[in-house]
Motif scaffolding. Structure first.
Motif, PDB file in Angstrom:
ATOM      1  N   ASP A 140     -29.373  21.873   9.151  1.00  0.00           N
ATOM      2  CA  ASP A 140     -29.810  21.004   8.049  1.00  0.00           C
ATOM      3  C   ASP A 140     -31.294  21.152   7.758  1.00  0.00           C
ATOM      4  O   ASP A 140     -31.725  21.099   6.592  1.00  0.00           O
ATOM      5  N   ARG A 141     -32.078  21.349   8.808  1.00  0.00           N
ATOM      6  CA  ARG A 141     -33.518  21.461   8.585  1.00  0.00           C
ATOM      7  C   ARG A 141     -33.861  22.686   7.737  1.00  0.00           C
ATOM      8  O   ARG A 141     -34.753  22.643   6.888  1.00  0.00           O
ATOM      9  N   VAL A 195     -31.725  24.156   5.549  1.00  0.00           N
ATOM     10  CA  VAL A 195     -31.197  23.914   4.204  1.00  0.00           C
ATOM     11  C   VAL A 195     -32.156  23.040   3.411  1.00  0.00           C
ATOM     12  O   VAL A 195     -32.449  23.294   2.235  1.00  0.00           O
ATOM     13  N   ASN A 196     -32.674  21.985   4.057  1.00  0.00           N
ATOM     14  CA  ASN A 196     -33.614  21.103   3.359  1.00  0.00           C
ATOM     15  C   ASN A 196     -34.881  21.840   2.968  1.00  0.00           C
ATOM     16  O   ASN A 196     -35.437  21.625   1.882  1.00  0.00           O
ATOM     17  N   ARG A 197     -35.336  22.745   3.826  1.00  0.00           N
ATOM     18  CA  ARG A 197     -36.551  23.500   3.518  1.00  0.00           C
ATOM     19  C   ARG A 197     -36.314  24.452   2.348  1.00  0.00           C
ATOM     20  O   ARG A 197     -37.168  24.596   1.471  1.00  0.00           O
ATOM     21  N   LEU A 198     -35.126  25.100   2.311  1.00  0.00           N
ATOM     22  CA  LEU A 198     -34.824  26.007   1.213  1.00  0.00           C
ATOM     23  C   LEU A 198     -34.724  25.271  -0.115  1.00  0.00           C
ATOM     24  O   LEU A 198     -35.130  25.785  -1.161  1.00  0.00           O
ATOM     25  N   LYS A 199     -34.191  24.041  -0.101  1.00  0.00           N
ATOM     26  CA  LYS A 199     -34.061  23.266  -1.326  1.00  0.00           C
ATOM     27  C   LYS A 199     -35.415  22.815  -1.863  1.00  0.00           C
ATOM     28  O   LYS A 199     -35.586  22.597  -3.068  1.00  0.00           O
ATOM     29  N   SER A 200     -36.356  22.668  -0.972  1.00  0.00           N
ATOM     30  CA  SER A 200     -37.676  22.194  -1.395  1.00  0.00           C
ATOM     31  C   SER A 200     -38.556  23.314  -1.935  1.00  0.00           C
ATOM     32  O   SER A 200     -39.584  23.035  -2.565  1.00  0.00           O
ATOM     33  N   ILE A 201     -38.182  24.584  -1.733  1.00  0.00           N
ATOM     34  CA  ILE A 201     -38.994  25.706  -2.209  1.00  0.00           C
ATOM     35  C   ILE A 201     -38.592  26.049  -3.638  1.00  0.00           C
ATOM     36  O   ILE A 201     -37.415  26.120  -3.968  1.00  0.00           O
ATOM     37  N   THR A 202     -39.572  26.222  -4.511  1.00  0.00           N
ATOM     38  CA  THR A 202     -39.329  26.656  -5.894  1.00  0.00           C
ATOM     39  C   THR A 202     -39.949  28.028  -6.093  1.00  0.00           C
ATOM     40  O   THR A 202     -40.898  28.402  -5.408  1.00  0.00           O
ATOM     41  N   LEU A 203     -39.417  28.725  -7.087  1.00  0.00           N
ATOM     42  CA  LEU A 203     -39.906  30.080  -7.338  1.00  0.00           C
ATOM     43  C   LEU A 203     -41.306  30.065  -7.927  1.00  0.00           C
ATOM     44  O   LEU A 203     -42.036  31.051  -7.835  1.00  0.00           O
ATOM     45  N   ASP A 204     -41.692  28.934  -8.553  1.00  0.00           N
ATOM     46  CA  ASP A 204     -43.017  28.856  -9.180  1.00  0.00           C
ATOM     47  C   ASP A 204     -44.084  28.368  -8.218  1.00  0.00           C
ATOM     48  O   ASP A 204     -45.256  28.295  -8.590  1.00  0.00           O
ATOM     49  N   ARG A 235     -28.768  42.551  -6.121  1.00  0.00           N
ATOM     50  CA  ARG A 235     -29.063  41.245  -5.536  1.00  0.00           C
ATOM     51  C   ARG A 235     -28.802  40.149  -6.562  1.00  0.00           C
ATOM     52  O   ARG A 235     -29.099  40.273  -7.742  1.00  0.00           O
ATOM     53  N   LYS A 236     -28.222  39.058  -6.101  1.00  0.00           N
ATOM     54  CA  LYS A 236     -27.864  37.940  -6.972  1.00  0.00           C
ATOM     55  C   LYS A 236     -28.664  36.698  -6.582  1.00  0.00           C
ATOM     56  O   LYS A 236     -29.087  36.549  -5.442  1.00  0.00           O
ATOM     57  N   THR A 237     -28.837  35.833  -7.553  1.00  0.00           N
ATOM     58  CA  THR A 237     -29.525  34.564  -7.283  1.00  0.00           C
ATOM     59  C   THR A 237     -28.608  33.669  -6.466  1.00  0.00           C
ATOM     60  O   THR A 237     -27.451  33.450  -6.828  1.00  0.00           O
ATOM     61  N   ARG A 238     -29.089  33.188  -5.352  1.00  0.00           N
ATOM     62  CA  ARG A 238     -28.287  32.359  -4.454  1.00  0.00           C
ATOM     63  C   ARG A 238     -28.783  30.919  -4.494  1.00  0.00           C
ATOM     64  O   ARG A 238     -29.963  30.658  -4.704  1.00  0.00           O
ATOM     65  N   GLN A 239     -27.844  30.008  -4.247  1.00  0.00           N
ATOM     66  CA  GLN A 239     -28.211  28.606  -4.156  1.00  0.00           C
ATOM     67  C   GLN A 239     -28.554  28.268  -2.707  1.00  0.00           C
ATOM     68  O   GLN A 239     -27.837  28.672  -1.787  1.00  0.00           O
ATOM     69  N   PRO A 240     -29.614  27.576  -2.469  1.00  0.00           N
ATOM     70  CA  PRO A 240     -30.021  27.236  -1.091  1.00  0.00           C
ATOM     71  C   PRO A 240     -28.928  26.459  -0.371  1.00  0.00           C
ATOM     72  O   PRO A 240     -28.333  25.525  -0.922  1.00  0.00           O
ATOM     73  N   GLY A 241     -28.626  26.913   0.847  1.00  0.00           N
ATOM     74  CA  GLY A 241     -27.658  26.204   1.687  1.00  0.00           C
ATOM     75  C   GLY A 241     -26.226  26.558   1.430  1.00  0.00           C
ATOM     76  O   GLY A 241     -25.331  26.050   2.116  1.00  0.00           O
ATOM     77  N   VAL A 242     -25.940  27.444   0.462  1.00  0.00           N
ATOM     78  CA  VAL A 242     -24.553  27.797   0.129  1.00  0.00           C
ATOM     79  C   VAL A 242     -24.286  29.196   0.658  1.00  0.00           C
ATOM     80  O   VAL A 242     -25.035  30.127   0.378  1.00  0.00           O
ATOM     81  N   ILE A 243     -23.220  29.321   1.425  1.00  0.00           N
ATOM     82  CA  ILE A 243     -22.830  30.616   1.996  1.00  0.00           C
ATOM     83  C   ILE A 243     -21.642  31.141   1.216  1.00  0.00           C
ATOM     84  O   ILE A 243     -20.644  30.447   1.026  1.00  0.00           O
ATOM     85  N   ASP A 244     -21.762  32.415   0.773  1.00  0.00           N
ATOM     86  CA  ASP A 244     -20.634  33.044   0.046  1.00  0.00           C
ATOM     87  C   ASP A 244     -19.460  33.255   0.982  1.00  0.00           C
ATOM     88  O   ASP A 244     -19.651  33.729   2.091  1.00  0.00           O
TER      89      ASP A 244
END
Length: 826
Positions: A779-780, A782-791, A817-826
């Motif tokens: 979870d830690r 995933v939360n960090r990935l959600k808080s990062i923005t490309l800008d 390479r494809k754009t991935r959503q943070p915390g989501v595993i294909d």
């Protein structure tokens, strides 16, 4: 010089529609003239203009119909129609009366104003013979001529009526003519055309030879070759080769004819000869000498006699006229076509092939044999009537089918001098070659004759030894040459005949004093006799007792035999084997005699493979028990002193913990190496001779999961001996399956005597293991990935330090390479 098509038939003027601007003069011809006015036909355009006599600048009495005039165009103030003003009479051009030379051009047209391609010399375009409906109604077909004067090129038209003597002209013909101007149109044309010289025709031929800077062409019009230099070839010189069709022009240089302007033609354009559709039969009366004499100049030295209609005819032929390179002999009955040369009508035989019945007509001696060896383009035949093997070349095979080793053939033997040699140094010692080779059905060729009568005799001398597998090839031949002797009587005469082990029947090894029955075989080539199909009838009682056993192990040059009681093993050397050792397999039943060698060690002699007998016994229990190997047989572990292996019963019941012995014949798969600690299933049987209970039908239970897989090897969870893991290499996995952890597999176990360790071979996957479940990200993270923005400029960035390499050594990523959503595993 090159011609400009835009210059043709303009006469230097420009036509204008509906009059022209002020001050622009036009030309025309007076068409009609009255007292005070007249009409003019314009030369540059299709127009008829009115003019008043007051507009003529000159003596009106001198103006006549047909005179050329120059004028300006204006408009009638009253009607607005165009009229001619400021008329001026043009002095007529005086055309030269001398004849002008020219040459017929390359193009044909039916149009009055013809445009031609350029030529250095004056050119005429010939009048077409057939219009094919292309000319307009009422239009006369025309050609055109061009000539050069003072460095300028001029083009003129002409019609068939302008040619004197009605001579047909062709493009490129040289002509002479007069020039004439049409007063009505002002166009200049050619008239009174006379042919001076016909154009030089192009010849065709085939390139027959190419040298360093020149070549030769065989002409298609006469039987003759002509020289050409490579500078005269118009095309890719690298692509030019002998056999190409070409066209060329013949010129005389230094008193010799040479080919110039040589150009390639499509293949098949040039045809020298016509070949008959009908096929004829004939007889060869003169063959082509394989070694040409110095005085031989005839390109067609062979001769064929044939009957065409009611007359006999003799036709020549050359080397290229035979369908194959098979040697022809005088008297051959052949089939052929007749070729007629278009140039000199010479007839010759071609497409010659030998007919099957020719061997009945020729006086040649045919021999038989078997193909013994085949090389690249040649081979050797083992002859029935000769000791030496006979050389032959593939070109001498009559049929198109390919020969193989052991094929039976028929052939003719000729001296080397009468056969064209394909390899000079290959067989200098060979004096004869096989030619005209014909394939025969299987079973036709026989090197021996065997008597139908069977004889009875007594073994006087037995074979000392058979082939030793461990000896060199030379020594092996010496061993095979050793033979026994049988004494017999035929019509009251005592005779002896040799025999070999390979000619025995039933596998019984005859000994001195044995009574045998046999046939006599005679070699056709040498007349040598030997006994074959030998069968022992009555064995001498004084001979040593023969024992039965079973092959327990086979090594490099020796093996071991399990005794009939299945409790011991006996050593034997391959030199004591009667027959082919390669035919022996584990578990085969053999017959042997015991003997003591050095150090009083017992070994088997005169080992002979016999028909199979019962194995461990016939009294087999119905129940199937589970057990564990506590001791393998001695062939698996040579360090132990006992031969028999032991199985301990492991399943619950009255027999748990009880041990049963087993030997090679107790195993279902004789090649299986049962190791200590392996789990098996088996039945119990009773040995007939001793009454001992032993394990039989022993089958290992080798099924276990894969514990881990590395790059080129892995481990199976299987206990063998003291180890609880069994090593395997990926090369031992059947069908190339890529094993994963947890897969259930079946396998065999082998023991490495050098390392003392076991490994698995013949690994086969039975079922796939459970698929690995992807572990979710913490979870830690995933939360960090959600808080990062490309800008976000402060966010961590990926920096490529080294481009990755794929398995094929290519750089970069092959998958987009494809754009991935943070915390989501294909």
């Amino acid at each position: 010089m090159s011609f400009d098509p835009g210059m043709l038939h303009n006469n230097g003027h420009t036509a204008y529609a509906n009059g022209s601007g002020p001050g622009i003069r036009e030309t025309g011809v007076v068409e009609k003239l009255l007292t005070s006015y007249g009409f003019i036909q314009c030369s540059e355009r299709q127009a008829r203009l009115f003019f008043h006599c007051s507009q003529y600048n000159g003596n009106l009495q001198e103006l006549k119909i047909g005179d050329d005039v120059e004028f300006e165009v204006s408009s009638d103030r009253r009607t607005g129609k165009p009229i001619a003003v400021k008329l001026l009479k043009i002095k007529p051009e005086v055309l030269p009366e001398e004849r002008i030379s020219g040459q017929v051009g390359p193009d044909l047209h039916v149009y009055p104003f013809t445009v031609l391609h350029g030529y250095i010399h004056p050119v005429v375009s010939s009048v077409p013979l057939n219009l094919d409906g292309k000319a307009a109604p009422g239009q006369v077909p025309t050609g055109s001529v061009c000539y050069e004067r003072n460095g300028e090129v001029f083009y003129l038209t002409y019609t068939p009526d302008d040619v004197e003597g009605n001579v047909p002209l062709e493009t490129g013909d040289k002509v002479s003519f007069y020039m004439e101007t049409n007063k009505h149109t002002g166009a200049v044309s050619a008239r009174n055309i006379q042919l001076v010289k016909k154009k030089q025709a192009r010849c065709q031929g085939v390139v027959c030879a190419t040298k360093e800077a020149f070549g030769f062409i065989e002409r298609a019009d006469v039987v003759k070759e002509i020289f050409f230099h490579y500078s005269e070839f118009k095309g890719d010189l690298e692509a030019l080769q002998a056999g190409d069709d070409v066209e060329f022009t013949i010129k005389d240089r230094n008193g010799k004819e040479v080919a110039t302007d040589v150009r390639l033609l499509p293949q098949g354009t040039v045809i020298f000869e016509d070949i008959s559709i009908e096929q004829f039969e004939g007889t060869v009366v003169k063959v082509i000498p394989k070694v040409p004499t110095k005085n031989q100049s005839d390109p067609l030295p062979g001769r064929i006699s044939t009957r065409i209609g009611f007359s006999e005819k003799e036709l020549p032929f050359g080397e290229k006229d035979t369908k194959s390179k098979v040697t022809l002999l005088e008297g051959d009955h052949i089939q052929f076509n007749i070729s007629t040369d278009r140039r000199d009508k010479l007839e010759r035989a071609t497409n010659i092939e030998i007919l099957p019945d020719t061997f009945n007509l020729t006086k040649e001696t045919r021999e038989m044999g078997v193909i013994a060896a085949i090389r690249d383009g040649f081979g050797f035949i083992k002859c029935v009537d000769r000791d030496a093997r006979m050389f032959f070349h593939f070109s001498e095979v009559l049929e198109e089918s390919q020969l193989h080793i052991s094929d039976e053939v028929e052939f003719t033997v000729v001296p080397v001098g009468s056969v064209k040699l394909f390899t000079k140094d290959m067989l200098s010692a060979q004096r004869n070659h096989a030619v005209r080779i014909k394939k025969l059905p299987k079973g036709t060729v026989s090197f021996h004759t065997q008597s139908e009568q069977r004889f009875v005799g007594v073994v006087e001398k037995e074979v000392v030894s058979a082939s030793n597998k461990n000896t060199s090839p030379t020594k092996g031949k010496e061993k095979e040459a050793e033979e026994g002797v049988i004494a017999y009587e035929d019509c009251g005469v005592k005779l002896t005949v040799p025999y070999h082990v390979k000619d025995l029947e039933g596998g019984t090894y005859p000994q001195a004093g044995d009574k045998v029955e046999f046939c006599i075989n005679e070699v056709k080539r040498t007349g040598h006799q030997s006994a074959v199909s030998i069968r022992v009838l009555n064995r001498n009682a004084s001979n040593s007792r023969r024992l039965h056993g079973f092959v327990a192990a086979l090594k490099d040059n020796f093996g071991f035999i399990e005794t009939a009681n299945h409790d011991q093993e006996v050593f034997f050397h391959y030199s004591e084997m009667c027959g082919d050792v390669d035919n022996l397999e584990l578990g085969d039943t053999v017959e042997y005699t015991l003997s003591k060698g050095k150090g009083n060690k017992v070994s088997a002699e005169k080992v002979t493979k016999v028909a199979a007998v019962n194995g461990t016994g016939e009294d087999v229990g119905a129940s199937v028990l589970a057990g564990k190997i506590i001791r393998p047989i001695r062939s698996v572990d040579p360090s132990q002193t006992e031969y028999q292996g032991l199985i301990e019963v492991t399943e619950e019941g009255g027999d748990k913990g009880q041990n049963y012995a087993f030997g090679i014949m107790g195993m279902t798969n004789k090649a299986d190496c049962l190791q200590k600690g392996e789990h098996v299933k088996f039945q119990v049987c009773t040995v007939t001779q001793t009454g001992q209970k032993m394990a039989c039908n022993v089958v290992p239970q080798r099924r276990a999961p894969v514990e881990c897989v590395k790059d080129q090897f892995g481990f199976i969870t299987y206990e063998v001996g003291e180890s609880k893991k069994l090593f395997f290499h990926v090369k031992e996995v059947q069908d190339g399956v890529e094993l994963q952890i947890g897969d259930e597999v079946e396998f065999s176990v082998v023991f490495n005597q050098r390392t003392g360790k076991c490994s698995a071979c013949n690994v086969r996957r039975v079922s796939e293991g459970p698929k690995p479940v992807a572990t979710p990200r913490p979870d830690r993270l995933v939360n960090r990935l959600k808080s990062i923005t490309l800008d976000d400029a402060s966010a961590p960035r990926l920096v490529i330090l080294r481009q990755p390499r794929g398995p094929d050594n290519s750089k970069g990523f092959s998958v987009e390479r494809k754009t991935r959503q943070p915390g989501v595993i294909d």
